[in-house]
Design a protein around this motif. Structure first.
Motif, PDB file in Angstrom:
ATOM      1  N   TYR A   3       2.231   9.116  20.421  1.00  0.00           N
ATOM      2  CA  TYR A   3       1.081   9.171  19.472  1.00  0.00           C
ATOM      3  C   TYR A   3      -0.016  10.086  19.955  1.00  0.00           C
ATOM      4  O   TYR A   3      -0.571  10.150  20.887  1.00  0.00           O
ATOM      5  N   GLN A   4      -0.643  10.883  18.944  1.00  0.00           N
ATOM      6  CA  GLN A   4      -1.952  11.885  19.423  1.00  0.00           C
ATOM      7  C   GLN A   4      -2.902  11.202  18.478  1.00  0.00           C
ATOM      8  O   GLN A   4      -2.998  11.111  17.286  1.00  0.00           O
ATOM      9  N   GLN A  35      -6.368  11.181  16.720  1.00  0.00           N
ATOM     10  CA  GLN A  35      -7.500  11.952  16.099  1.00  0.00           C
ATOM     11  C   GLN A  35      -8.792  11.410  16.334  1.00  0.00           C
ATOM     12  O   GLN A  35      -9.221  10.267  15.993  1.00  0.00           O
ATOM     13  N   ILE A  38      -4.276   7.240  15.006  1.00  0.00           N
ATOM     14  CA  ILE A  38      -3.154   8.169  15.861  1.00  0.00           C
ATOM     15  C   ILE A  38      -2.118   8.728  15.186  1.00  0.00           C
ATOM     16  O   ILE A  38      -1.615   7.979  14.044  1.00  0.00           O
ATOM     17  N   GLU A  71      -6.609  20.642  13.256  1.00  0.00           N
ATOM     18  CA  GLU A  71      -5.458  20.590  14.140  1.00  0.00           C
ATOM     19  C   GLU A  71      -5.426  21.544  15.112  1.00  0.00           C
ATOM     20  O   GLU A  71      -6.169  22.478  14.888  1.00  0.00           O
ATOM     21  N   GLN A  83      -8.368  16.948  16.163  1.00  0.00           N
ATOM     22  CA  GLN A  83      -6.904  16.587  16.904  1.00  0.00           C
ATOM     23  C   GLN A  83      -6.506  17.703  17.565  1.00  0.00           C
ATOM     24  O   GLN A  83      -6.357  18.888  17.025  1.00  0.00           O
ATOM     25  N   TYR A 102      -5.011  19.113  21.843  1.00  0.00           N
ATOM     26  CA  TYR A 102      -4.882  18.921  23.227  1.00  0.00           C
ATOM     27  C   TYR A 102      -6.327  18.744  24.011  1.00  0.00           C
ATOM     28  O   TYR A 102      -6.310  18.012  25.093  1.00  0.00           O
ATOM     29  N   SER A 104      -6.386  15.170  23.511  1.00  0.00           N
ATOM     30  CA  SER A 104      -5.324  14.500  24.317  1.00  0.00           C
ATOM     31  C   SER A 104      -4.015  15.021  23.660  1.00  0.00           C
ATOM     32  O   SER A 104      -3.903  15.560  22.592  1.00  0.00           O
ATOM     33  N   GLN A 105      -3.139  15.108  24.668  1.00  0.00           N
ATOM     34  CA  GLN A 105      -1.661  15.573  23.963  1.00  0.00           C
ATOM     35  C   GLN A 105      -1.157  14.154  23.577  1.00  0.00           C
ATOM     36  O   GLN A 105      -1.848  13.219  23.435  1.00  0.00           O
ATOM     37  N   PRO A 106      -0.133  14.381  22.655  1.00  0.00           N
ATOM     38  CA  PRO A 106       0.598  13.300  22.298  1.00  0.00           C
ATOM     39  C   PRO A 106       1.156  12.465  23.412  1.00  0.00           C
ATOM     40  O   PRO A 106       1.596  12.992  24.295  1.00  0.00           O
ATOM     41  N   LEU A 108      -1.159   5.775  25.789  1.00  0.00           N
ATOM     42  CA  LEU A 108      -2.176   5.470  24.788  1.00  0.00           C
ATOM     43  C   LEU A 108      -2.817   4.312  24.800  1.00  0.00           C
ATOM     44  O   LEU A 108      -4.183   4.674  24.624  1.00  0.00           O
TER      45      LEU A 108
END
Ligand code: C2E
Ligand code: MG
Ligand code: MG
Ligand code: MG
Length: 276
Positions: A44-45, A47, A58, A235, A255, A257, A260-262, A268
């Motif tokens: 989960y990445q 947003q 996410i 993104e 959204q 890196y 956060s990375q996924p 998470l």
């Protein structure tokens, strides 16, 4: 001599084609097994909402943990899943898993977070798409307003007409629709007006180099999306400069890196505990 060389060339080509085909069949078989054996996993990445300055959503991103071969990324197996039709059961699993996780986050007190899930063209074309999504939400115990479906523009342009009605029904339920990777496909700015989307995700390619022209293009896309009543997600935000630029260009969400990375579920949760 020439003839022999040509024949050799041909047979080499032939055997490498054969090899590639075998590889593909193997991959398809192990992908089918992966689903049964629980080797698929969602990352989960987050947003971030620019105005609220906190994570609001996410995006679920599929990973395949192969026993000896490590983690495989979607670019290497989603196309095979699509061609073989495996994307249908896989996509159903993804949606249920993602909605369940979102409901779980709500139970932990992160009760305004929503989840975004990628939908392939093949899934969107399924005649029972709407019922299937509705049933999945019920099974997961998640309200439709907490689900956003992302559809890549280049993938579905052929079937847009046949999907429009289903998209309308999904939106009628309260689900949001996002056009993913905007700028990589064929939809023109004017065509956006005709598309039933709530959210526009500007592809990460646009951020690769922010010169004066590029930045004006992004600002213009965002303005137009807003005029059309769409929210914008930028993104691929990797640096603080890109994050500042996206905010300054009035992107609603960001959204990448930089934020956060996924992340795997546990990570998470740790992330949310820290930043939410
Ligand atoms: P996408 O939906 O556009 O997802 C964003 C991709 O960009 C993800 O790659 C993500 O890891 C990557 N990314 C995020 N932030 C950054 C950044 O700051 N810089 C860079 N360079 N990359 C970033 P990922 O996870 O490899 O997924 C690739 C694509 O595979 C996705 O693109 C999506 O189209 C597809 N996909 C992923 N999961 C699913 C799924 O469950 N179902 C379907 N149908 N497609 C999926
Ligand atoms: Mg996406
Ligand atoms: Mg995509
Ligand atoms: Mg994208």
């Amino acid at each position: 001599y020439a003839k022999e060389a040509k024949m050799n060339g041909y047979s080499r080509f032939d055997s490498s084609m054969h090899e590639a085909m075998l590889q593909r069949i193997k991959l398809e078989n192990s992908l089918a097994k992966a689903l049964e054996r629980n080797q698929l996993e969602l990352f989960y990445q987050p947003q971030w909402d620019v105005a609220l300055n906190k994570p609001v959503a996410i995006e679920a991103l599929l990973r395949w943990n192969r026993s000896n071969k490590g983690r495989v990324f979607p670019g290497d197996f989603i196309p095979i899943a699509e061609e073989s039709g495996l994307i249908i059961p896989i996509g159903r699993w993804v949606l249920l898993e993602a909605c369940r996780f979102c409901a779980y986050l709500h139970s932990l007190g992160y009760d305004d977070i929503y989840v975004t899930v990628n939908l392939s063209a093949r899934q969107a074309e399924q005649p029972n798409l709407v019922d299937s999504v509705r049933e999945t939400l019920e099974e997961a115990g998640l309200e439709p307003r907490f689900l956003e479906l992302e559809i890549t523009e280049s993938l579905f342009m052929n079937s847009l007409e046949s999907c429009k009605d289903k998209f309308r029904q999904l939106r009628g339920m309260g689900i949001r629709l996002a056009l993913d990777d905007f700028g990589t496909g064929y939809s023109s700015l004017t065509r956006l007006r005709l598309l039933p989307f709530d959210v526009l995700k500007i592809d990460k390619e646009f951020l690769r180099e922010i010169n004066a022209e590029q930045s004006e293009i992004i600002r213009t896309i965002i303005k137009l999306a807003h005029v059309l009543g769409m929210e914008v997600v930028v993104e691929g935000v990797e640096t603080v400069e890109q994050a500042k630029f996206a905010a300054d260009a009035l992107s609603d969400r960001v959204q990448g890196y930089y934020f956060s990375q996924p992340l795997a579920r546990e990570n998470l949760l740790t992330y949310m505990a820290r930043v939410y």
